[in-house]
Motif scaffolding. Structure first.
Motif, mmCIF file in Angstrom:
data_model
loop_
_atom_site.group_PDB
_atom_site.id
_atom_site.type_symbol
_atom_site.label_atom_id
_atom_site.label_comp_id
_atom_site.label_asym_id
_atom_site.label_seq_id
_atom_site.Cartn_x
_atom_site.Cartn_y
_atom_site.Cartn_z
ATOM 1 N N ILE A 76 0.857 -1.172 0.000
ATOM 2 C CA ILE A 76 0.000 0.000 0.000
ATOM 3 C C ILE A 76 0.899 1.230 0.000
ATOM 4 C CG2 ILE A 76 -1.782 1.288 1.211
ATOM 5 C CD1 ILE A 76 -2.675 -1.381 2.423
ATOM 6 N N TYR A 77 0.703 2.065 -1.008
ATOM 7 C CA TYR A 77 1.459 3.305 -1.157
ATOM 8 C C TYR A 77 0.552 4.485 -0.835
ATOM 9 C CZ TYR A 77 4.685 0.516 -4.032
ATOM 10 O OH TYR A 77 5.561 -0.420 -4.496
ATOM 11 N N ASP A 78 1.162 5.623 -0.538
ATOM 12 C CA ASP A 78 0.375 6.841 -0.424
ATOM 13 C C ASP A 78 -0.203 7.160 -1.801
ATOM 14 O OD1 ASP A 78 2.671 7.684 -1.772
ATOM 15 O OD2 ASP A 78 2.801 9.566 -0.695
ATOM 16 N N GLY A 79 -1.074 8.149 -1.866
ATOM 17 C CA GLY A 79 -1.746 8.480 -3.124
ATOM 18 C C GLY A 79 -0.823 8.903 -4.243
ATOM 19 N N PHE A 80 0.369 9.366 -3.900
ATOM 20 C CA PHE A 80 1.325 9.799 -4.914
ATOM 21 C C PHE A 80 2.271 8.679 -5.333
ATOM 22 C CE2 PHE A 80 0.154 13.649 -2.602
ATOM 23 C CZ PHE A 80 -0.268 14.448 -3.654
ATOM 24 N N GLY A 81 2.192 7.535 -4.685
ATOM 25 C CA GLY A 81 3.064 6.410 -5.013
ATOM 26 C C GLY A 81 4.492 6.605 -4.551
ATOM 27 N N GLN A 82 4.699 7.433 -3.546
ATOM 28 C CA GLN A 82 6.041 7.747 -3.084
ATOM 29 C C GLN A 82 6.454 6.981 -1.840
ATOM 30 O OE1 GLN A 82 8.116 9.926 -4.784
ATOM 31 N NE2 GLN A 82 6.490 9.812 -6.294
ATOM 32 N N VAL A 83 5.509 6.694 -0.949
ATOM 33 C CA VAL A 83 5.820 6.096 0.344
ATOM 34 C C VAL A 83 5.037 4.794 0.508
ATOM 35 C CG1 VAL A 83 5.724 6.425 2.846
ATOM 36 C CG2 VAL A 83 6.183 8.377 1.355
ATOM 37 N N VAL A 84 5.734 3.731 0.890
ATOM 38 C CA VAL A 84 5.071 2.471 1.199
ATOM 39 C C VAL A 84 4.554 2.565 2.633
ATOM 40 C CG1 VAL A 84 5.352 -0.015 1.491
ATOM 41 C CG2 VAL A 84 6.545 1.149 -0.360
ATOM 42 N N LEU A 85 3.243 2.456 2.785
ATOM 43 C CA LEU A 85 2.628 2.551 4.109
ATOM 44 C C LEU A 85 2.541 1.200 4.802
ATOM 45 C CD1 LEU A 85 -0.316 4.948 3.204
ATOM 46 C CD2 LEU A 85 1.874 5.541 4.257
ATOM 47 N N LYS A 86 2.353 0.132 4.017
ATOM 48 C CA LYS A 86 2.188 -1.196 4.603
ATOM 49 C C LYS A 86 2.462 -2.252 3.548
ATOM 50 C CE LYS A 86 0.655 -4.154 7.734
ATOM 51 N NZ LYS A 86 1.393 -4.450 8.929
ATOM 52 N N THR A 87 3.021 -3.366 3.975
ATOM 53 C CA THR A 87 3.216 -4.515 3.094
ATOM 54 C C THR A 87 2.706 -5.759 3.796
ATOM 55 O OG1 THR A 87 5.419 -5.003 3.928
ATOM 56 C CG2 THR A 87 5.291 -3.523 2.041
ATOM 57 N N GLY A 88 2.407 -6.773 3.027
ATOM 58 C CA GLY A 88 1.953 -8.029 3.603
ATOM 59 C C GLY A 88 2.045 -9.145 2.584
ATOM 60 N N PHE A 107 -6.811 2.018 8.440
ATOM 61 C CA PHE A 107 -5.835 3.107 8.505
ATOM 62 C C PHE A 107 -6.524 4.461 8.335
ATOM 63 C CE2 PHE A 107 -2.998 5.993 6.122
ATOM 64 C CZ PHE A 107 -2.024 6.190 7.078
ATOM 65 N N LEU A 108 -7.391 4.568 7.344
ATOM 66 C CA LEU A 108 -8.057 5.837 7.085
ATOM 67 C C LEU A 108 -9.100 6.169 8.148
ATOM 68 C CD1 LEU A 108 -8.383 5.636 3.215
ATOM 69 C CD2 LEU A 108 -6.777 7.001 4.550
ATOM 70 N N ASP A 109 -9.606 5.156 8.833
ATOM 71 C CA ASP A 109 -10.535 5.398 9.942
ATOM 72 C C ASP A 109 -9.804 5.755 11.229
ATOM 73 O OD1 ASP A 109 -12.762 4.978 8.412
ATOM 74 O OD2 ASP A 109 -13.111 2.922 9.082
ATOM 75 N N GLY A 110 -8.481 5.735 11.200
ATOM 76 C CA GLY A 110 -7.697 6.092 12.374
ATOM 77 C C GLY A 110 -7.506 4.955 13.355
ATOM 78 N N LYS A 111 -7.873 3.738 12.974
ATOM 79 C CA LYS A 111 -7.719 2.584 13.863
ATOM 80 C C LYS A 111 -6.286 2.064 13.889
ATOM 81 C CE LYS A 111 -12.460 1.156 13.150
ATOM 82 N NZ LYS A 111 -13.337 0.163 12.540
ATOM 83 N N ILE A 112 -5.514 2.454 12.866
ATOM 84 C CA ILE A 112 -4.119 2.035 12.762
ATOM 85 C C ILE A 112 -3.284 3.293 12.608
ATOM 86 C CG2 ILE A 112 -2.435 0.793 11.364
ATOM 87 C CD1 ILE A 112 -4.727 -0.994 10.415
ATOM 88 N N GLY A 113 -2.252 3.434 13.430
ATOM 89 C CA GLY A 113 -1.368 4.586 13.334
ATOM 90 C C GLY A 113 -0.367 4.424 12.216
ATOM 91 N N GLN A 114 0.217 5.505 11.778
ATOM 92 C CA GLN A 114 1.199 5.453 10.697
ATOM 93 C C GLN A 114 2.488 4.766 11.126
ATOM 94 O OE1 GLN A 114 1.476 9.546 9.302
ATOM 95 N NE2 GLN A 114 0.656 8.771 7.396
ATOM 96 N N GLU A 115 2.741 4.674 12.420
ATOM 97 C CA GLU A 115 3.975 4.061 12.861
ATOM 98 C C GLU A 115 3.947 2.550 12.674
ATOM 99 O OE1 GLU A 115 1.956 5.880 14.847
ATOM 100 O OE2 GLU A 115 1.059 4.361 16.126
ATOM 101 N N ASN A 116 2.750 1.954 12.446
ATOM 102 C CA ASN A 116 2.639 0.504 12.247
ATOM 103 C C ASN A 116 2.841 0.171 10.778
ATOM 104 O OD1 ASN A 116 1.964 0.228 14.927
ATOM 105 N ND2 ASN A 116 -0.217 0.354 14.534
ATOM 106 N N LYS A 117 3.964 -0.400 10.457
ATOM 107 C CA LYS A 117 4.221 -0.770 9.063
ATOM 108 C C LYS A 117 4.291 -2.250 8.911
ATOM 109 C CE LYS A 117 6.253 3.161 6.948
ATOM 110 N NZ LYS A 117 7.237 3.644 6.077
#
Length: 117
Positions: A76-88, A107-117
């Protein structure tokens, strides 16, 4: 960067928890309202809720089992395709898509913080 700037605010005005919550909500709104411009879409990705999801297969030979194993990576990348937010990793393509979309919604509902990759 926004998070670092907000951390500089005096603690008299706002608590760190408030800053973290505000930052997460603001970043998530940016992702959700991102203009789905194909200029930013990475090859093999698709947009889902403002983020980019990529699902791809890979194989690995197990010397222990004596056979080749097939798996599916999801990224999962950010909308610009620059940062990988999560892999699995998943066993099937459908599982990989489902897991990526579930993580994106949480993630978008705020249930998962950005620090969790």
């Amino acid at each position: 960067m926004l998070r670092e700037l907000l951390q500089l605010l005096p603690s008299l005005f706002v608590s760190k928890e408030t800053i973290a919550q505000f930052t997460t909500e603001l970043i998530n709104k940016v992702y959700q309202n991102f203009n789905h411009d194909t200029e930013h879409l990475l090859p093999g990705c698709y947009f889902y809720a403002g983020l980019q999801i990529q699902v791809k297969s890979f194989s690995a030979y197990s010397t222990f089992l004596g056979q080749e194993l097939n798996y599916w990576d999801w990224l999962i990348y950010d909308g610009f395709g620059q940062v990988v937010l999560k892999t699995g990793v998943a066993d099937t393509r459908d599982d990989a898509v489902a897991l990526a979309q579930i993580w994106t919604v949480e993630f978008l509902d705020g249930k998962i913080g950005q620090e969790n990759k």
